[in-house]
Design a protein around this motif. Structure first.
Motif, short mmCIF file in Angstrom:
data_model
loop_
_atom_site.label_atom_id
_atom_site.label_comp_id
_atom_site.label_asym_id
_atom_site.label_seq_id
_atom_site.Cartn_x
_atom_site.Cartn_y
_atom_site.Cartn_z
N ALA A 238 0.86 -1.21 -0.06
CA ALA A 238 -0.06 -0.06 -0.18
C ALA A 238 0.74 1.38 0.00
O ALA A 238 0.56 2.27 -0.62
CB ALA A 238 -1.00 0.05 1.02
N THR B 287 1.45 8.96 -6.04
CA THR B 287 1.55 10.45 -5.58
C THR B 287 2.69 11.34 -6.18
O THR B 287 2.40 12.21 -6.67
CB THR B 287 1.82 10.64 -4.05
OG1 THR B 287 0.82 9.86 -3.20
CG2 THR B 287 1.97 11.94 -3.50
N LEU C 47 0.84 4.11 -2.76
CA LEU C 47 0.69 5.39 -2.66
C LEU C 47 1.79 6.37 -2.93
O LEU C 47 1.62 7.25 -3.55
CB LEU C 47 0.24 5.55 -1.09
CG LEU C 47 0.21 6.93 -0.41
CD1 LEU C 47 -1.18 7.56 -1.11
CD2 LEU C 47 0.03 6.91 0.86
#
Length: 334
Positions: free
Chosen positions: A33, A41, A37
């Motif tokens: 995760a 991003t 992320l």
């Protein structure tokens, strides 16, 4: 082996007792995760910030996309095997608690893993070339790194790795197999080649494997040689030294970590399998190049590059502010 549709590999590198499986599942899920992320991003930051629409940041975003692809070929199968409801041991004759993977699934996972690995090498080489032109030939940078050149380099970072991977997969898929036990918890080409029947001709696989290893070692050497010129150029002025420290050191660290881990795994898989007490070390180092670079690279670049760190900070500040505002409104309504 004639019917590949019913053939399964036993992944003996993953043999975890049920009480520990939940712990490893939580660690793997968190790592996956966070990897997705931080990479997405950075990609979104580069895409939305016009100031970052420059070759260096485009290549960095491309490397992050590759990192997500590499993680997504490794983590989902691992998470499935670690899940409490999973039923490991589907391979015929497999020991209880040992994961397995189908023949087609193994080839597909190898395709994803090696495409990611080769694309990482090519991306790092392209980024080194971009930094070489920017620091050693600054007056010609915009004439050399045009939009067309950037597009061609991006296409190269994907087309060449896919071609290298396709040739290796074809050479492996033609081999008849007389075993089904892999000593890692994911599929690698050499592990599958080792299961080939005695009458099978594995010479093309060996030659191609050594050619790939040599080519990527030469690729790494080429990047290191370019850094000699970068260092010589960086000592000329304070501005060049600052540019070198901010943009080149993270790249050099990423290259050395990735190159050393992949080279060690390739050599260890071929020559170190029979050494006593080394299977755990081999499995850990094999997974390192799939876990660490996709997780660490965007963080390193985000910390060192002010142009990326500032949008990162604004993004997470807005997210935190939005979260606090939403909870305050809910408390007020309650």
């Amino acid at each position: 082996m004639e019917n590949t549709s019913s053939f399964f590999f036993e992944l003996s590198g993953l043999n975890i007792s049920l009480p520990n499986r939940r712990i490893y599942l939580g660690v793997a899920l968190t790592s996956y995760a966070v990897t997705v992320l931080v990479n997405l991003t950075l990609v979104v930051t580069v895409a939305t910030e016009k100031a970052l629409h420059q070759p260096m940041y485009v290549f960095l975003a491309n490397m992050c996309v590759n990192g997500v692809c590499g993680a997504s070929t490794f983590y989902p199968k691992l998470l499935h095997d670690l899940a409490p409801g999973a039923a490991p041991g589907a391979a015929p004759g497999a020991a209880p608690g040992v994961a397995s993977i189908s023949y087609a699934g193994c080839l597909l996972q190898m395709c994803g893993i090696y495409s990611y690995s080769f694309c990482e090498y090519t991306s790092l080489t392209v980024m080194a070339y971009d930094r070489y032109v920017a620091i050693c030939r600054p007056l010609q940078y915009h004439a050399v790194m045009t939009r067309a050149m950037v597009t061609r380099l991006l296409a190269l970072t994907w087309a060449l790795p896919l071609l290298e991977t396709a040739v290796g997969i074809v050479l492996t898929a033609r081999l008849p197999l007389c075993g089904n036990r892999l000593f890692k918890f994911f599929c690698t080409n050499w592990e599958v080649v080792q299961l080939a029947c005695a009458a099978a001709n594995t010479t093309p696989n060996n030659v191609y494997g050594f050619l790939l290893l040599l080519s990527h070692l030469l690729q790494t050497l080429l990047v290191l040689v370019s850094y000699v010129f970068l260092v010589r150029a960086a000592v000329r002025s304070h501005a060049d030294r600052r540019k070198f420290v901010q943009t080149c050191l993270p790249h050099l660290v990423a290259l050395l970590v990735f190159a050393s881990s992949t080279a060690f795994d390739a050599l260890f898989s071929r020559y170190g399998r029979r050494l006593p007490g080394t299977r755990t070390l081999s499995s850990a180092l094999a997974a390192e190049f799939l876990v660490v670079p996709p997780l660490v690279n965007p963080i390193i670049y985000g910390i060192k590059l002010q142009q990326i760190r500032a949008p990162f900070t604004r993004f997470f500040s807005r997210s935190a502010l939005f979260t606090r505002t939403r909870f305050c409104r809910q408390d007020a309504r309650g």
